[in-house]
Design a protein around this motif. Sequence first.
Motif: not given
Lengths: 687, 335
Positions: B178-192
């Motif tokens: 399961v992805a943690t909040k941090e993983a999702l935030q890092l991916v969100a940054y990369l997507q941005s």
Amino acid sequence: MKLLNTGSVFFSLHSVPGLAFILLALLFIILLIVFYLYGKTQQLESLSRTRKKNFDPKRFEEYLSSLDGEQLDTLLKSHKHLPVILLLLLSPTITFAQDAAPKASSMLTQPGIIILIILVLIPVLAAVAFMAVKVARMVSASRRKQTLSDSSAFDHYLDSLPEPDAEAALTRRQQALQYRPKPNALSGDLQAQDDTGLLHNIDSEAALPVVAAKKRATRRPPVDPQLAKLVTAYLLCAAFWLLFGTTVGEYVGIKFVSPDVDHLSWLSFGRLRPVHTNAVFWGWASLGMLGLGYYIVPRISNISLYSIKRGWQSLILINAAVILGSLCLMAGINNGGGEYREYIWPVMSLFALGLIFTLHNFIKTIARRTTKEIYISSWYIVSALIFVLTIVCIAYLPWWQQGLGETIVQGYYMHQGVGMWFMLFTLGIVYYFLPQQLNKPIYSYSLGILAFWSQILFYTVIGTHHFVFSSIPWWLQTVAIIGSMGMIIPVTAGTTNFLMTIRGSWHSIGSSYTLPFFITGIIFYFTGSMQGTAEAFRATNLVWHFTDFTVAHSHLTMYGIISFFLWASIYAVLPRLTGKEAPQSTIGAHFWLALIGLLFYTVPLMYGSTLKGLLWIQGKPFIESVVLMAPYWLWRAIGGSLMWFAHLVFCYNLYRMIEGSGVLSKKSQPIAANPAPEASALIPQTI
Amino acid sequence: MEFFDNHKKLFTAAFLFFLSLSLFVVIFPAFDIQKNTAPLPGATTLNADVEQGRRLFIANGCVACHTQQVRNIDMDKKWGSRPSVAADYARVRRTDLFRNTATLMGTERTGPDLTNIGSRQPVESWHLVHLFNPRIVVKESIMPAYPWLFEIKDSAAKGEITVSVPAEFMEGAQGKVVATKEALQLVAYLQSLKQTELPSGRPVPTFLYPAKTANTASPGSAKPSLDGAALYATNCQSCHQPNGEGLKGAFPPLKGSKVVLDDNPELMVDIILNGYTGRVSEGYGPMPAVGTNNNLTAEEITAIMNHEKSSWGNDAKKVDLAAIDKLINSIKSKK
């Protein structure tokens, strides 16, 4: 080497510049040979013009003195001709080659035509080279002939002399040749006695050595024990950070080969890399330099250190900075990713405070100096301290750091840190220890001064060459590139100065265990710095920027120059402080492991990264460049391991110099009469 | 000389010399660029998650291997549609009281440049798998794995995002990743991370040192066909894998794929150009609009299609450039 052929357009068969280069090189070689031939034929001509005159009696003594005992015997017995051995003369049948270069025309832009000319030129070159060999032989043969005819003329002259005269002359000469001095002609009959204690390193019962025995360190006038303790503490801390920093570095290098070796956040690559760089920068190199500085500055000022206490405080502050900084980085607290600027400002200000204490200490010491001049080492050392504090302020103050401003500051900071702190300080150390180890003054004080000011002028402006082709202003990039070219001046001046100081003492390198470290440092100082200049050009940036070439370069310089100079100086200074010496075999092991390790580290990395850059230019998929580098990264890890072993040996040597049993040459007595003779001895009388 | 023998004069002179040069090569240019560059009008401001992701990116030292700058030279074309300009970085401010500005331009490219990664690879599920262990999707990668950004649970709660990890990368652990909040935030940054278009009217900087187009001896002969395998490696391989088999539960196989083997190329061209969500219900992630995002030309798309149609045992009819060009135009005009 498919990659090279397709990648490096310059050397492909379709490239006009590449072919033209080969063509010009061929023509140049032919031209050189033609000049050589011209010189030789001139000699031949002058030899053949030599007068066929009778023997010149004025040259009688000259000929006589060139005869050896056996020839004299023969002459005395028979007055007959000397045995004549005539060598076969080669009869040269040579036609002079035509100048094969056709006139430059538009045809020359066709690769096919150039290839044709090259193909024609190759046999021409071979013929000309063959001719050169022939002519050279002809010249030596006719010279031999000349000698023979001279000696037969000499024989005739001897014959023409009245018999007793000739015999007397020959006998006199023979007696002179047979003269042998008595065994004690030079020493006399008195028993040798060293009343002044000038002799060292006498060992009449030496065992067969495994490695070449080097000169042992000699006992020097005692250093203030308080200062000795301080300097030793600095060097020990430095060695600890070297071992720590390179252990981390080695581990980081292994991660290139085996990325899944651990999965802990504190040990992940991105966090450990700055731990490695900062520990070896601010821990190892900085503390090592400062420790040596604490020895040098009082020496060349010919006065005791202003404050030992401040020295200890400085040491504690800097160590605290590196400990806290490393912990912060591993915990993921960093300043924002600028290289060597990863420590956050509260940590870096501890470091800066330590430097302020040291700077104050040094300036106060120099202010109370008893020498008139400020020896050039102090110029470099004190300026390095002033500059690094300036750099840290510029890099950490927030007012000009927004957006791209941060990048401009970063380019400046990372390079000034290297050039104005490590390089400048280390040069100051070398200006002291190299002459000291050679026991002679520095070759030129003026060259040292030229290098000093030109280093400031050029080095200050080169920072942004780390961001060539980026979006920082184009003119700033150009200034940086020009500054990088200007660096040739201080580097050449410094190298010349060191080499000219060594000139005449090359023999002492073989018998010293510190000088090989200095020589290595000097070689890397020149080549590493020139490599930096070469990397700064736009054309080379295309290939090398962003690749591991930069990593290789930084190791060639920070390790090849700075670390080697530091080791050289540490091996020179510690026996003077502690009166103990490290075993020569382990010092040798340290030297060779470090040098071979460095070459294994850098050479494959430079080669591989050049291929990588060419691959990028060709627009190949990125992952291919990762696959390509795999073997070179493995070599890097192997070289790194050797370097790491060298550091273990170095730490052992430190232990032996501080706690070991090997006391300095017992047989010699110190010259205690005149303390600190070095300060005045180092400075030439005229500046 | 008296000057050289007076430590006050000597060291003051050296300091002032150094400082004045520094003023001209650092402080003045930095001030100038900070004062005279404004963020591009099209640039979006970072939301809280993206900003947190950016901090994770900084904390983990990703900049050691990943640059964020497209240089104005031809070889950097693949990392963005235009060279980076000062305005791209203008919105980057001091991170906080303790941490300096981070433009994250980087000095080494051990991994790919990330200036435009949000366009090139926008799929969240790919980034999550890749972060858990990059070698799941890119076998040759040497990027560190970030398993500490994930939790392994017996079952995922509602709303949690799971990552399908092949068993050999689980290191013996059982359960759902399961992805943690941090993983999702890092991916969100990369997507941005996307290049913003320059406002119209502003001159677009050009790429220097253009690659010489292969100047064949006889003009008029057919252009050398593009290397479909290389284009596939650059644009498709990280999801669909070098063997064309995709990744179970994440990215569908192309080997034996109905779409790829279809003699009518229309759907395949449409998917490459505009992306695809047709197989999301089977557990596969959505396909991004690779062709549009990466500015692929008709020639390049044809080369990729022919590579896919003839590799890994696929044996479909090859397509020709003219037909594909026509299809692309009609698909584009439909939009």
